[in-house]
Every structure is written in structure tokens, then in C-alpha cells.
Design a protein around this motif. Structure first.
Motif, PDB file in Angstrom:
ATOM      1  N   THR A   1       0.835  -1.219   0.000  1.00  0.00           N
ATOM      2  CA  THR A   1       0.000   0.000   0.000  1.00  0.00           C
ATOM      3  C   THR A   1       0.864   1.262   0.000  1.00  0.00           C
ATOM      4  OG1 THR A   1      -0.035   0.011   2.422  1.00  0.00           O
ATOM      5  CG2 THR A   1      -1.905  -1.046   1.319  1.00  0.00           C
TER       6      THR A   1
ATOM      7  N   PHE B   1      -1.243   5.222  -4.926  1.00  0.00           N
ATOM      8  CA  PHE B   1      -0.864   4.839  -3.563  1.00  0.00           C
ATOM      9  C   PHE B   1      -1.239   5.944  -2.572  1.00  0.00           C
ATOM     10  CE2 PHE B   1       1.960   2.606  -6.513  1.00  0.00           C
ATOM     11  CZ  PHE B   1       1.698   1.295  -6.144  1.00  0.00           C
TER      12      PHE B   1
ATOM     13  N   ALA C   1      -2.010   6.003   0.426  1.00  0.00           N
ATOM     14  CA  ALA C   1      -1.557   5.891   1.818  1.00  0.00           C
ATOM     15  C   ALA C   1      -0.451   6.902   2.125  1.00  0.00           C
ATOM     16  CB  ALA C   1      -1.056   4.472   2.099  1.00  0.00           C
TER      17      ALA C   1
ATOM     18  N   ASN D   1      -4.649   1.123  10.646  1.00  0.00           N
ATOM     19  CA  ASN D   1      -3.969   0.387   9.575  1.00  0.00           C
ATOM     20  C   ASN D   1      -3.712  -1.064   9.993  1.00  0.00           C
ATOM     21  OD1 ASN D   1      -2.460   0.208   7.006  1.00  0.00           O
ATOM     22  ND2 ASN D   1      -0.692  -0.048   8.362  1.00  0.00           N
TER      23      ASN D   1
END
Lengths: 407, 407
Positions: free
Chosen positions: A226, A317, A319, A341
Motif C-alpha cells: 500500500t 498509492f 496511503a 492500519n
């Protein structure tokens, strides 16, 4: 006076370093033990700890000649005590025993306990001014300001084990801290580096668990897929090196050979490179400020041939951008990010959540925690653990809704 | 006592560094001046020198507010004196005047005089314990042992300006000197990196002068094409860093972005990277041990995209192996190598010698010097200059034979 000073330190040759290993049975523990065994005469092991694997811990304690061994799980204490009987090694059980292991007078402590259980023992080692090789992210992500403030006040040396932060730490030796323009953390890009957004959205746990360069546990492997791992590393770097978020950049480097870089004011970039072998940064921390002569795999740049670098894709991405926002908002947000998470990754591995749902669940949890007023800066480990606990509950409660939306 | 100490140092603010520039009108001089002009308040220029360009030197001296300017060519003294008249800047002419410039009390000296004329003034700066930024190779190649011994005895700091050695110097900050396993000098591979041996043999001066990455003078550009430049750098590195020849490796890195690497005992490699802009290493030396904030081109690794590394080809580039043998035999051999190479490169540019003839002439000169007993370790600058002179005569005498053979 002389006698009282001498009584504080265990009797030993001046060239011997006393060490303790918190989290001795994990992969960082195993690599550290491998290095210590190569240099028998230079290290004297004080304490070793594990979560619950009493048998493996007893074996390590006996092999390394430790004086104290502790398991975090009270249930495993009996097995540990039995396995150590006759060895002369003291056994301990429960979280207080792990903290006691950290408090035993070792000059150098490997802090490799995973999860929030690492907070109290790692802080205990730092608070007695030890040199702490930090291999867990929780102390820095969930309680970074607190941890670094206490460590600095107690004159503890904090050495980063993580390959990226260790690389930055090494590169910082080439100049003065005030002359750093920025640092650049390298990211492998994970298994989905070249995948389209739509392909990534449908990624399975099997696909996400195939890391191209490093063999690691499932949690951090998913975080590499991620790029949340890199997001967490930005937060860690902020605390470790006292840098503003804008001074911490990320670059995708698929080969994981350049572990990170520091850019100085004059345009020089200083980087650390090495094989994808955690024994390299561990050896650096173990012998610091000197170096251990270890016959680890040598890096053959000509054999590697080509190193590539590309800008990270914040769209595919998300994240990474989320972690940046969290760092900038500060307070308890990084603790919430980390806890949510962990829940999300576990649910993804259990197939209760799609890949795109990981970041979606983290984002939703952050919003919910904000609304619930659970985002204050932790002032103590207890505070941090409370925020962590609240965030996990919120994430679990939000799971069905997010899983349905993101599928 | 206080008065006499004060009289030794020019009156200045404690944050101002006094500097002198030996070889101010060359390209290294120009880059150094560019940096000094950006930071007017931090540097006070004591002396500047040039070979014979009186007009350019006078302009520099006036612009930088130097107190002394000297030309090496006595013939140019009159023009310098005239150009400086009314400025209050003292003028000097002849090689002794250049040595005097080096002796004037500047804390920091840029030693950028090219050729053997650099030996005496650079040594003079080192012998009064100055910090010497060394940009000429002759001091280290022709009189390396002598120069470093004197510099160390006089507590001079020798800072390498050359991008490769500067990179090593920076990377050495990440560890202890005794913990270095080896250093790796990067080589661009020059314009003939991908050419066959036969193509290289027939290369013209025009082809050899087309360096892919750096804009430099013709001599060093040809040396980059033969890889003799890298051979000379191995010799320089041996003296600068006190490393055994076996600890100095070379790797071909076509992009000239990684300027060199240091490998430590634990397998870590620390590298310095930067744009192909000499202002970066010069700025590093100028501000050392701190850094200058200069808006030089920032290195954009993502824009660079790909970095490649390959083993050097000792067959197609025999200069590299020759320089290694010369370093291992020691004594006056490096001085002979350097002198013969200068003659050979000049003859190649003048089309009196083919490209393959360069190394052949150097090799033949080394053999002839050995037979003539002219290979003893220089014990003084005069010794080094005598070996240099003998080698040049031998090389010139051997030219017709080698030119005929190698054509």
C-alpha cells in the motif's frame, strides 16, 4: 566513590559491550543473535525477552549466556522456568518482567518487540540512558514526541535499525545536522509498483504478500504494497531526525539497494547502499560508532547493474499522502493511523476487506476519531495506548460499511 | 602577547574565513569565485594568483578585494602592476611571488594551479598549516608521500576538490577510518565506453575530446577517454586516504551521478551523489566542516531515472592496469607515469601519436626510466621535478618509435 561506581557496572573487560535483546525470537532478534555469535568475545548478553515462545527463548538465553529471560505472556512463564532450570538463568513472566529486562543494566538494547507492547519496555531502556537500537515503529509513530523527548532528556542514544532510517543516520555522519536540506527515503514500490489503479484495487492477499526484494512478516509486506510502510517511515523520520515534514521526501527505487539519502545545503546527496540483508543495519547499530567486520553478502554494484528512481504515484498509492496529512495534523492522528492500519491489514489478510479498503478504513477511522475528540497528543504511554485502543474499536466498528463500499 | 597574536591575523569578524586562490583564472578558480561572490560577508580574500593572464587576475583581485596578486610568468608582472595601479593591491611576478601568495596568512587555500608548477606553492600553503583544498593532481601523483607527510606534520588539512575524492572524503564522515574495507571510485567510462578495442585504437582527438558528462580541459578529457584519469585518481586516493592499492576499486558509472563510494566492514556502502557541477565539491571544501547554502542545480534522481554500473574493462582500457602497477611499484614511477602521460596526450592532440600510442608511450617511458635508474622516491620537490623532467625527455625521445609501432 570508586567502589560505588564500579558496583553499578557488571565486571567485564573494557572492550566488551553489555547487550539486551527485547524481542529475541523474531527475525530482527535472530539476525542480531547471528551477529553476536560471530563476535562472542565482544558482547555480554544481559537480558532476552520474547512474547510467548518459551522454548526458543530459553535456548537463546542458554546459548548466549544471558542472566535474565522474560516472556510477556504470563501463561508461558512456567514453561520458561522449566526450560531454564539448572542453567542459573533467572526467568520472568508478564509485561512487568519484560520492562524489568529492559531496565537491567545493559549498555545497548535491541528494541525489536512488535506492536504497542513495545512502548513501555523500549521507553524503560531509553529512560535509563541506554543506547537503544530501535526496530519497532510503534514507539516513534504512536508516541514519537514523547519517546524522543524522554530519550533526549535521559541522554539515551536512539539508533534506527530500519534500513531506510539507518541509511539516513549513516549519511548524517557526512555533515552537520543544521546543514541538511532534506532527506529522501527510498521505497521499493512494492509488488504493485507497475500495476494500474484498477488492478491494485482488486489485488489479493497472495499478490500483496509477494514483496520483490525483502523477506518480511505479512503486516509490513502488506504495508509495502500500500506504501503505508513508507508513510509510517515519514512519521518515524520526523521524530528520529527532528525534520519538518516538508524536509522528508520519498522516491521509488525498485531495487532496494540505495536505502535512503540525505541532501545537504551545498547540493551533495549522501546515501547508504547495501544488500537487502537486515544484518547490515543491525551490525551498524550493534558496533556503533565503530563497525563490525561481518562477512555479510557484499554489495556488487556491477552485478546489480541498474538502479532506477521514479517519483511516487500519490494517486495509485493514497496511503502516502494520507500519512503526510496525518503527520502535519499531529496530535494523536499518527497513533490512530497506525492502529487503524493494523486492523485494516489484518482484515485484508482475512479477506474481510479489499485492498483499496485498507486506506479507506484508515481514513474513515481518522475522521471518526476526530469527531470523537480522540486525537490529542499522547502525554504518556497510557495516553498513547488509550488512543490506540479507541482507534482499533472505531476501525472495527467501521469495517462492515467500508468493506461494502470499497468492494 | 595579545598584541603580537593579533598582528599575525588580519583584523576581521570571527565568522569570516580568510582565503587565497592559487590558480584563480582557471575553471576551478572561476567556480570558487562564483561561490565566494554569493557569500560576500563570509570570505575575505588574501591572495590570488594566475599563470600569465594579468588582466583577468587584476580584475578578480579588485572584484574580490584581495590584498595581493601574483602572476607566475615574470613577463606578465608589468601588465599586472599596471592593471592594479591605484587599487592598493600589491602585485608580484615570478614563481617565488606565487609561493609568497601561498604563504600569506589565509586560513583556507584553493590549490588549483595545473601542472608541476603547483608543487612548491601548494606545499608552501600546507607547510604553514592552512586548510588546503587540493584541485591539482600533481602534488599527490608526483610527490604524494612527501606532500602528505609534510601536510600531516604541519597539521594542514587537505580537502580534495576532485569530485571522486571529495565524494570519498564526504562518505568517510559516516564511519571510522579504520573501519573502511575499500573505496570505489566511479568512472564515467569516457566517450569510448561502448567502443571496441579496434575502434578505440583508431580514435581521433575530436572523438576523444567529446566527454559525455563533464566540460573540462582537453588534457583531463583525453585522460577520461583512456581512463588514465581514473588510474591517476587511484594513486591520489592512495595518498589522500592512506589506503592500500587493493582497497581502491573502480566501477564504471556512465551517468556520473554517484561520485564515489566507501564500503565499511559491515557491508554498508556510503556514497556521495550530486549534479555534474564542480561548484558542489568546491562549496563542500570552502565551507568545511559546515556546508554552504548554494542554489546550485539540485540533483533530481527521478529525472535522472537510471543509474548503471559495470566492471571496468582492463583490456580495452590498459591505462587503468598500468596505473595500478605503477602505484604498487611506488618510488618515482607515478611521477614518470604522470609526466610521460602529459607528453603523450599533447602529442596525441597534435596528431603525432595515435590513441593507443598514449599508453604505449607511457609504458615505454616507464621501462626506459627504470633502466636509467630514474625511479627513486622523490625526497623533495626538486627530486620530483627532476624525475618529471627526465621522464619528459625520455618520452619525447621514444615518441618516433612508439608512434610508428602503434599506428
Amino acid at each position: 566513590m570508586i567502589a560505588s561506581v564500579a558496583s553499578l557496572a557488571p565486571e567485564r573487560s573494557p572492550s566488551v559491550k553489555t547487550v539486551s535483546l527485547l524481542g529475541a525470537t523474531g527475525s530482527i532478534g535472530a539476525s542480531t543473535i547471528d551477529l553476536i555469535k560471530r563476535e562472542r568475545g565482544r558482547y555480554q548478553v544481559v537480558a532476552v525477552t520474547a512474547n510467548r515462545n518459551a522454548k526458543a527463548l530459553a535456548q537463546i538465553a542458554i546459548e548466549l549466556g544471558a542472566s535474565y529471560a522474560a516472556v510477556a505472556e504470563p501463561d508461558a512463564y512456567g514453561a520458561l522456568k522449566a526450560a531454564l532450570s539448572g542453567s542459573g538463568i533467572e526467568a520472568g513472566g508478564g509485561s512487568a518482567a519484560v520492562v524489568e529486562a529492559a531496565q537491567r543494566p545493559a549498555e545497548w538494547v535491541m528494541a525489536a518487540i512488535t506492536g504497542s507492547a513495545s512502548l513501555l519496555p523500549t521507553l524503560a531502556a531509553a529512560e535509563r540512558g541506554a543506547t537503544v537500537a530501535i526496530a519497532n515503529k510503534e514507539c516513534l509513530v504512536c508516541a514519537g514526541s514523547l519517546f524522543m523527548r524522554r530519550a533526549n532528556a535521559c541522554r539515551a542514544k536512539v539508533l534506527p535499525v530500519d534500513s531506510e532510517h539507518n541509511a539516513v543516520f549513516q549519511a548524517l555522519g557526512a555533515g552537520h545536522r543544521d546543514d541538511v536540506r532534506r532527506i529522501v527515503l527510498t521505497a521499493s514500490g512494492g509488488p504493485f509498483r507497475t500495476w494500474s489503479k484498477e488492478q491494485i484495487r482488486r489485488a489479493t492477499p497472495e499478490q500483496a504478500l509477494r514483496h520483490p526484494n525483502w523477506t518480511m512478516g505479512p503486516k509490513v509486506t502488506i504495508d509495502s504494497a500500500t506504501l503505508m510502510n513508507k508513510g509510517l517511515e515519514i512519521i518515524e523520520a520526523h521524530h528520529l531526525f527532528g525534520l519538518a515534514p516538508s524536509q522528508i521526501d520519498v522516491i521509488v527505487h525498485a531495487q532496494s539497494i540505495v536505502h535512503s539519502l540525505v541532501e545537504y545545503l551545498d547540493g551533495s546527496m549522501v546515501a547508504q547502499l547495501g544488500p537487502a540483508d537486515m544484518r547490515v543495519p543491525i551490525a551498524h547499530c550493534l558496533a556503533w560508532p565503530r563497525r563490525l567486520d561481518v562477512p555479510v553478502m557484499q554489495l556488487d554494484l556491477a552485478a546489480a547493474g541498474t538502479l532506477t528512481f521514479e517519483k511516487p504515484d500519490y494517486d495509485r498509492f493514497p496511503a502516502l499522502a494520507l500519512a503526510r496529512r496525518v503527520l502535519e495534523s499531529g496530535g494523536g492522528a499518527p497513533t490512530v493511523l497506525n492502529a487503524a492500519n493494523e486492523v485494516a491489514v489484518a482484515k485484508f489478510i482475512d479477506r474481510e476487506l479489499g485492498f483499496a479498503g485498507i486506506v479507506a478504513l484508515v481514513e474513515a477511522t481518522l475522521e471518526a476519531a476526530d469527531r470523537a475528540g480522540a486525537m490529542n497528543e499522547p502525554q504518556s504511554v497510557a495516553d498513547a495506548l488509550a488512543v490506540d485502543h479507541t482507534a482499533r474499536s472505531l476501525a472495527r466498528a467501521l469495517l462492515p460499511e467500508i468493506a461494502a463500499k470499497a468492494s
